[in-house]
Design an enzyme around this catalytic site. Structure first.
Site, PDB file in Angstrom:
ATOM      1  N   ASP A 155       6.007  41.201 -25.097  1.00 42.44           N
ATOM      2  CA  ASP A 155       4.813  40.918 -25.903  1.00 42.44           C
ATOM      3  C   ASP A 155       5.107  40.802 -27.391  1.00 42.44           C
ATOM      4  O   ASP A 155       4.241  40.388 -28.158  1.00 42.44           O
ATOM      5  CB  ASP A 155       3.765  42.031 -25.682  1.00 42.44           C
ATOM      6  CG  ASP A 155       3.192  41.982 -24.282  1.00 42.44           C
ATOM      7  OD1 ASP A 155       2.915  40.871 -23.814  1.00 42.44           O
ATOM      8  OD2 ASP A 155       3.033  43.041 -23.659  1.00 42.44           O
ATOM      9  N   HIS A 200       9.347  50.203 -23.247  1.00 41.63           N
ATOM     10  CA  HIS A 200       9.074  49.766 -21.880  1.00 41.63           C
ATOM     11  C   HIS A 200       9.432  50.885 -20.920  1.00 41.63           C
ATOM     12  O   HIS A 200      10.404  51.601 -21.143  1.00 41.63           O
ATOM     13  CB  HIS A 200       9.886  48.508 -21.534  1.00 41.63           C
ATOM     14  CG  HIS A 200       9.328  47.786 -20.363  1.00 41.63           C
ATOM     15  ND1 HIS A 200       9.674  48.108 -19.067  1.00 41.63           N
ATOM     16  CD2 HIS A 200       8.427  46.789 -20.289  1.00 41.63           C
ATOM     17  CE1 HIS A 200       9.002  47.318 -18.250  1.00 41.63           C
ATOM     18  NE2 HIS A 200       8.235  46.508 -18.945  1.00 41.63           N
TER      19      HIS A 200
HETATM   20  N1  CMC Z   1       5.893  53.132 -30.718  1.00 37.31           N
HETATM   21  C1  CMC Z   1       6.228  54.395 -31.054  1.00 37.31           C
HETATM   22  N2  CMC Z   1       6.662  55.315 -30.168  1.00 37.31           N
HETATM   23  C2  CMC Z   1       6.773  54.936 -28.907  1.00 37.31           C
HETATM   24  C3  CMC Z   1       6.458  53.634 -28.469  1.00 37.31           C
HETATM   25  C4  CMC Z   1       6.002  52.723 -29.447  1.00 37.31           C
HETATM   26  N3  CMC Z   1       5.694  51.474 -29.082  1.00 37.31           N
HETATM   27  N4  CMC Z   1       6.655  53.543 -27.142  1.00 37.31           N
HETATM   28  C5  CMC Z   1       7.081  54.753 -26.739  1.00 37.31           C
HETATM   29  N5  CMC Z   1       7.160  55.589 -27.800  1.00 37.31           N
HETATM   30  C6  CMC Z   1       7.647  56.985 -27.786  1.00 37.31           C
HETATM   31  C7  CMC Z   1       6.602  57.935 -27.228  1.00 37.31           C
HETATM   32  O1  CMC Z   1       5.803  58.490 -28.249  1.00 37.31           O
HETATM   33  C8  CMC Z   1       7.471  58.964 -26.547  1.00 37.31           C
HETATM   34  O2  CMC Z   1       8.003  59.810 -27.540  1.00 37.31           O
HETATM   35  P1  CMC Z   1       8.254  61.372 -27.211  1.00 37.31           P
HETATM   36  O3  CMC Z   1       9.276  61.390 -26.113  1.00 37.31           O
HETATM   37  O4  CMC Z   1       8.730  61.948 -28.484  1.00 37.31           O
HETATM   38  O5  CMC Z   1       6.933  61.932 -26.752  1.00 37.31           O
HETATM   39  C9  CMC Z   1       8.639  58.164 -25.993  1.00 37.31           C
HETATM   40  O6  CMC Z   1       8.750  57.023 -26.865  1.00 37.31           O
HETATM   41  C10 CMC Z   1       8.453  57.694 -24.555  1.00 37.31           C
HETATM   42  O7  CMC Z   1       7.215  56.984 -24.484  1.00 37.31           O
HETATM   43  P2  CMC Z   1       6.235  57.024 -23.254  1.00 37.31           P
HETATM   44  O8  CMC Z   1       4.864  56.717 -23.713  1.00 37.31           O
HETATM   45  O9  CMC Z   1       6.431  58.295 -22.485  1.00 37.31           O
HETATM   46  O10 CMC Z   1       6.835  55.844 -22.390  1.00 37.31           O
HETATM   47  P3  CMC Z   1       6.118  55.141 -21.181  1.00 37.31           P
HETATM   48  O11 CMC Z   1       7.197  54.643 -20.307  1.00 37.31           O
HETATM   49  O12 CMC Z   1       5.098  56.025 -20.569  1.00 37.31           O
HETATM   50  O13 CMC Z   1       5.313  53.919 -21.867  1.00 37.31           O
HETATM   51  C11 CMC Z   1       4.881  51.829 -22.891  1.00 37.31           C
HETATM   52  C12 CMC Z   1       5.803  52.626 -21.939  1.00 37.31           C
HETATM   53  C13 CMC Z   1       5.261  50.360 -22.782  1.00 37.31           C
HETATM   54  C14 CMC Z   1       3.416  51.981 -22.428  1.00 37.31           C
HETATM   55  C15 CMC Z   1       5.069  52.359 -24.332  1.00 37.31           C
HETATM   56  O14 CMC Z   1       6.390  52.135 -24.764  1.00 37.31           O
HETATM   57  C16 CMC Z   1       4.080  51.725 -25.317  1.00 37.31           C
HETATM   58  O15 CMC Z   1       2.976  52.239 -25.469  1.00 37.31           O
HETATM   59  N6  CMC Z   1       4.469  50.595 -25.979  1.00 37.31           N
HETATM   60  C17 CMC Z   1       3.538  49.894 -26.846  1.00 37.31           C
HETATM   61  C18 CMC Z   1       2.622  49.007 -26.011  1.00 37.31           C
HETATM   62  C19 CMC Z   1       3.348  47.789 -25.486  1.00 37.31           C
HETATM   63  O16 CMC Z   1       4.060  47.101 -26.197  1.00 37.31           O
HETATM   64  N7  CMC Z   1       3.091  47.480 -24.196  1.00 37.31           N
HETATM   65  C20 CMC Z   1       3.661  46.301 -23.527  1.00 37.31           C
HETATM   66  C21 CMC Z   1       4.652  46.686 -22.467  1.00 37.31           C
HETATM   67  S1  CMC Z   1       5.663  45.290 -21.924  1.00 37.31           S
HETATM   68  C22 CMC Z   1       4.584  44.181 -21.151  1.00 37.31           C
HETATM   69  C23 CMC Z   1       3.917  44.741 -19.966  1.00 37.31           C
HETATM   70  O17 CMC Z   1       4.573  45.056 -18.987  1.00 37.31           O
HETATM   71  O18 CMC Z   1       2.706  44.864 -20.022  1.00 37.31           O
END
Ligand code: CMC
Length: 424
Positions: free
Chosen positions: A359, A302
């Site tokens: 989720d 998140h």
């Molecule tokens: N699985 C594997 N690696 C992950 C995941 C994941 N679900 N989420 C983040 N990471 C890693 C990512 O690869 C990155 O690694 P590095 O620093 O080595 O490059 C690090 O963690 C930070 O991730 P980010 O993508 O920069 O984080 P963000 O804040 O931009 O994205 C997120 C947040 C929720 C989009 C992301 O965690 C994600 O894609 N999660 C899976 C989708 C998901 O469950 N979404 C629902 C969110 S909660 C409900 C809502 O609000 O919609």
């Protein structure tokens, strides 16, 4: 702390500091470009406060979520979704008289204009209900006049809340080819929705209490989450003075993406894939960690929560309760719990502070309730509606609102000149 200093090219500039009611600190850089000629660069807006808001407070490090000051745990345990809508939109919990008037209004605006049924006829059975929801919510603007008159806005807010569940249930009935079930005025908000989803004209259908309670909880937990992607979209679209219906329709589209509300559908599809693959968790954990793979553990991570998502904690406990009460044994729940256990011990997830989000367990509850996977994100939208409305209303009532219009750092070609095709 009242000002912040910035040194750019040897010159010092001072900017005011804003402190929120929970001591959150922001540097007000609204005069930055005028004073310095520079802009800020913040892809994904992780450090950008786009507004001041009194609706929802999140402390991501401590796993705190409050609606209008009330902890999510209290609201989830004690309030109804309808009370939560009132709280978010009007700022206070309703007294008995206000609640009864609000319920009455929500009950008597549930019908769709009969002509709208023709829109549903035009979709194929395979149409994703999120596409139908976005189109239908926007289409409400073709039936109900909009203006800046607060009474008209309020009536349209009621219409939106009341009709969205009818639209959602009709989109489901369309997808399974069953006749639409009309709203019933003797049922609560949640029971009415479940009745429109699951009743068939040939039979009496009594909404089971356990389903009603579970839906109430799920909608409350999704009701608002401050400046997330879809809410920012609603504010962005609304800042151009686009109508309430159009702004909410845009919010539904933003929610649909798999990184946002669409993740609940993706989680179940991922768990099914792991199950079909013989439950080889480690394979998928490795894939999620592999930088060459685009696979992510859906329902994990998140932008704001870096300790735990309080909504996920509530839903994990609720998943056990609901499945027990319904007598459902879902192997996907065991897979989810095992996956969580392994992930929380894995250094990749620990270092990046990746925890289950809202989720992760919601889809398992929806599944046990008999809600099809395609409808999961629609239910998220139904829950998020009061939050979008509250944020839209707050934004439009805020005299400091300007049209949302970020800038960019241009990295393309510098000036060049057209040559006729024969010379290229
Ligand atoms: N699985 C594997 N690696 C992950 C995941 C994941 N679900 N989420 C983040 N990471 C890693 C990512 O690869 C990155 O690694 P590095 O620093 O080595 O490059 C690090 O963690 C930070 O991730 P980010 O993508 O920069 O984080 P963000 O804040 O931009 O994205 C997120 C947040 C929720 C989009 C992301 O965690 C994600 O894609 N999660 C899976 C989708 C998901 O469950 N979404 C629902 C969110 S909660 C409900 C809502 O609000 O919609």
């Amino acid at each position: 702390m009242t000002t912040a200093k910035l040194i750019l090219d040897g010159k010092e500039y001072e900017f005011p500091v804003i402190v929120g009611s929970e001591n959150e600190v922001a540097i007000d850089i609204s005069t930055l470009r005028a004073k310095t000629g520079a802009i800020t660069y913040d892809p994904g807006y992780g450090n950008t406060g786009a507004c001041q808001s009194a609706i929802t407070y999140i402390d991501g490090d401590q796993g705190i979520l409050r609606y209008r000051g009330y902890p999510i745990q209290e609201i989830a345990a004690k309030a109804t979704f309808v009370e939560t809508c009132y709280l978010l939109i009007y700022g206070e919990l309703p007294n008995a008289e206000q609640l009864s008037a609000f319920r009455h209004q929500l009950t008597y605006h549930t019908l769709l204009h009969e002509d709208m049924k023709k829109f549903f006829d035009g979709y194929t059975a395979q149409s994703h209900p999120m596409a139908i929801m976005a189109a239908m919510l926007t289409s409400l603007s073709t039936y109900y006049a909009e203006s800046d008159d607060p009474d008209v806005i309020n009536l349209n807010i009621i219409r939106l809340l009341a009709k969205a569940k009818t639209l959602a249930a009709f989109s489901y009935k369309k997808s399974i080819g069953q006749p639409y079930i009309y709203p019933r005025n003797d049922l609560s908000y949640t029971a009415d929705f479940l009745h429109m989803m699951f009743a068939v004209p040939a039979e009496q259908y009594q909404v089971p209490d356990v389903l009603d309670r579970a839906l109430n909880l799920l909608l409350i937990l999704h009701a608002d989450h401050e400046q997330n992607c879809s809410t920012s979209t609603v504010r962005m679209v609304g800042s151009s003075r686009a109508s309430l219906f159009a702004s909410i329709g845009a919010g539904v589209c933003a929610l649909w993406g798999p990184l946002h509300g669409g993740a609940n559908q993706e989680v179940i599809e991922m768990l099914e894939m792991i199950q079909a693959d013989g439950g080889d968790y480690q394979k998928y954990m490795n894939l999620a960690k592999d930088k060459n793979s685009s696979f992510r553990l859906m329902g994990f991570g998140h932008r704001v929560y870096k300790n735990f998502d309080p909504r996920a904690k509530i839903l994990k406990a609720a998943a056990d309760d609901v499945l027990n009460a319904l007598g459902v044994q879902d192997p996907l729940l065991d897979i989810a719990k095992n996956l969580e256990e392994i992930a929380l011990k894995d250094s990749f997830f620990v270092e990046r502070k990746l925890y289950p989000n809202v989720d992760f367990y919601s889809g398992i509850i929806y599944r046990a309730m008999g809600i099809p996977v395609d409808m999961f994100t629609v239910l998220f939208a139904l829950g998020r509606l009061p939050g979008w409305i509250a944020q839209w209303k707050e934004m439009r009532g805020d005299p400091s609102t300007r049209i949302n219009r970020p800038r960019q750092i241009f990295t393309g070609a510098t000036e060049r000149h057209y040559k006729p095709v024969s010379e290229r």
